[in-house]
Design a protein around this motif. Structure first.
Motif, mmCIF file in Angstrom:
data_model
loop_
_atom_site.group_PDB
_atom_site.id
_atom_site.type_symbol
_atom_site.label_atom_id
_atom_site.label_comp_id
_atom_site.label_asym_id
_atom_site.label_seq_id
_atom_site.Cartn_x
_atom_site.Cartn_y
_atom_site.Cartn_z
ATOM 1 N N CYS A 171 0.697 -0.981 -0.809
ATOM 2 C CA CYS A 171 -0.065 0.339 -0.158
ATOM 3 C C CYS A 171 1.081 0.962 -0.253
ATOM 4 C CB CYS A 171 -1.087 0.513 1.182
ATOM 5 S SG CYS A 171 -0.073 1.072 2.629
ATOM 6 N N MET A 172 1.777 1.089 0.116
ATOM 7 C CA MET A 172 2.853 2.530 0.054
ATOM 8 C C MET A 172 2.553 2.880 -0.338
ATOM 9 S SD MET A 172 4.353 2.486 3.239
ATOM 10 C CE MET A 172 5.280 3.550 3.428
ATOM 11 N N ALA A 173 2.769 3.324 -1.723
ATOM 12 C CA ALA A 173 2.297 3.849 -2.918
ATOM 13 C C ALA A 173 1.771 4.722 -2.718
ATOM 14 C CB ALA A 173 2.559 3.256 -4.250
ATOM 15 N N ASP A 174 0.292 3.910 -2.841
ATOM 16 C CA ASP A 174 -0.836 5.295 -2.161
ATOM 17 C C ASP A 174 -1.572 6.504 -0.789
ATOM 18 O OD1 ASP A 174 -1.338 3.897 -4.415
ATOM 19 O OD2 ASP A 174 -2.575 2.061 -3.764
ATOM 20 N N CYS A 175 -0.102 5.079 -0.107
ATOM 21 C CA CYS A 175 -0.905 5.950 1.187
ATOM 22 C C CYS A 175 0.464 7.458 1.593
ATOM 23 C CB CYS A 175 -0.663 5.353 2.439
ATOM 24 S SG CYS A 175 -1.222 3.794 2.654
ATOM 25 N N ALA A 176 -1.007 8.038 0.645
ATOM 26 C CA ALA A 176 -0.273 9.543 0.871
ATOM 27 C C ALA A 176 -1.073 10.150 2.000
ATOM 28 C CB ALA A 176 -0.730 10.805 -0.565
ATOM 29 N N SER B 223 -12.096 7.600 4.179
ATOM 30 C CA SER B 223 -11.444 7.501 2.687
ATOM 31 C C SER B 223 -10.074 7.318 2.154
ATOM 32 C CB SER B 223 -12.147 9.194 2.100
ATOM 33 O OG SER B 223 -11.394 9.725 3.044
ATOM 34 N N ASP B 224 -9.233 7.278 3.236
ATOM 35 C CA ASP B 224 -8.095 6.650 2.042
ATOM 36 C C ASP B 224 -8.013 5.117 2.284
ATOM 37 O OD1 ASP B 224 -7.103 9.008 3.467
ATOM 38 O OD2 ASP B 224 -6.396 8.333 5.298
ATOM 39 N N PRO B 225 -6.890 4.597 0.723
ATOM 40 C CA PRO B 225 -7.730 3.311 0.308
ATOM 41 C C PRO B 225 -7.400 2.566 1.627
ATOM 42 C CG PRO B 225 -6.011 4.958 -0.570
ATOM 43 C CD PRO B 225 -5.945 5.522 0.721
ATOM 44 N N LYS B 226 -8.389 1.125 1.082
ATOM 45 C CA LYS B 226 -8.308 0.138 2.092
ATOM 46 C C LYS B 226 -6.809 0.228 2.163
ATOM 47 C CE LYS B 226 -12.365 -2.605 2.122
ATOM 48 N NZ LYS B 226 -13.170 -1.702 1.656
ATOM 49 N N GLY B 227 -5.954 -0.657 3.669
ATOM 50 C CA GLY B 227 -5.317 -1.346 3.943
ATOM 51 C C GLY B 227 -3.362 -0.702 4.213
#
Ligand SMILES: *[C@@H]1O[C@H](CO)[C@@H](O)[C@H](O)[C@H]1NC(C)=O
Ligand SMILES: *[C@@H]1O[C@H](CO)[C@@H](O)[C@H](O)[C@H]1NC(C)=O
Ligand SMILES: *[C@@H]1O[C@H](CO)[C@@H](O)[C@H](O)[C@H]1NC(C)=O
Ligand SMILES: *[C@@H]1O[C@H](CO)[C@@H](O)[C@H](O)[C@H]1NC(C)=O
Ligand SMILES: CC(=O)N[C@H]1CO[C@H](CO)[C@@H](O)[C@@H]1O
Length: 233
Positions: A25-30, A47-51
């Motif tokens: 998930c690291m890339a999506d976790c802004a 609203s943050d991506p799952k994970g």
């Protein structure tokens, strides 16, 4: 015994690190934000991506205000006023407090100092927090340790209401046996001598700080007994 909490803390950090940063998930976790408050790991918004981060650290963002629902018997909402990602602390304020007049929240009785370890993140107290008690007494008490709270309560049946602070400097003998505990809450104060009820309420509106990056060993009694008036009575 001294070493044990450290070991637990270390394992806790490792366990958290593993659960919070799965490699997918690291890339999506802004960093996201709510109002002016940046929200990033270990916290997350719905609203943050799952994970991204752990569900126990999920904050609620409504009308640009961040809240953390904590279970205190029933769920109680706390406004997240500040997150220090350097110090690993959050500053929380009870969302039910009235900013315009002194009104004391009546939390259900529980072991505040272990709270809310039972479920959710391992928040724990940090230096500077004490437990404030609201006492209802049979007679007027004249002591610098007791601050008249009658302006903050609307209980005509008990005219002698006081704030009484209990922390690790307090002595059980300071507690007057003609009083009973009506409410308790954490507060960032260590001494209320000379303060007025409104000074104290102002400080309640500042909330209290908790450390969030600590793994608690629930079985270790030392976390729960250090400054509970209820436990010492
Ligand atoms: C939240 O803040 C943003 C940016 O400051 C603003 O555009 C928006 O209107 C605010 N929303 C509410 C509900 O206050
Ligand atoms: C409790 O308060 C009453 C009334 O002020 C006082 O007479 C009594 O000595 C107090 N007791 C203790 C143990 O402080
Ligand atoms: C209670 O509030 C009134 C009006 O604001 C004030 O005059 C009084 O000093 C307060 N009493 C205490 C004990 O704080
Ligand atoms: C608490 O504050 C009062 C008044 O400011 C002061 O006289 C007293 O020494 C303080 N007590 C402690 C334990 O710091
Ligand atoms: C109950 C508890 O964990 N109390 C701690 C609060 O924080 C102070 C300072 O870090 C500790 O000394 C207490 O033991």
């Amino acid at each position: 015994m001294l070493v044990k909490p450290k070991i637990v803390a270390l394992f806790g950090l490792m366990a958290l690190a593993v659960s919070l940063f799965p490699d997918t998930c690291m890339a999506d976790c802004a960093t996201s934000s709510c109002g002016n408050l940046p929200i990033k790991s270990p916290f997350r918004l719905h609203s943050d991506p799952k994970g991204c981060s752990s569900p126990e650290y999920e904050l609620v963002c409504e009308n640009n205000r961040t809240t953390l629902p904590l279970k205190l018997g029933a769920y109680q909402n706390f406004l997240v006023e500040e997150i220090s990602y350097d110090k690993y602390t959050v500053r929380l304020v009870d969302a039910s407090l009235d900013r315009n007049k002194c009104s004391i929240p009546y939390y259900p009785f529980l072991k505040f100092q272990c709270w809310p370890y039972q479920n959710g993140p391992s928040f724990r107290n940090i230096t500077g927090n004490s437990i404030m008690y609201v006492l209802s007494c049979n007679m007027p008490i004249s002591s610098p340790l007791y601050v008249d709270a009658s302006n903050c309560t609307n209980s005509p049946s008990s005219p002698h209401t006081y704030f009484f602070l209990f922390n690790n400097q307090a002595k059980l003998s300071d507690f007057n046996e003609s009083c009973r505990i009506e409410a308790q809450f954490p507060v960032m104060l260590s001494n209320i001598s000379g303060l007025s009820a409104s000074d104290i309420y102002f400080q309640m509106l500042m909330g209290f700080e908790l450390n969030y990056w600590v793994w608690i060993d629930y079985n270790s009694p030392e976390y729960c007994t250090s400054f509970s008036l209820l436990d010492k009575m």
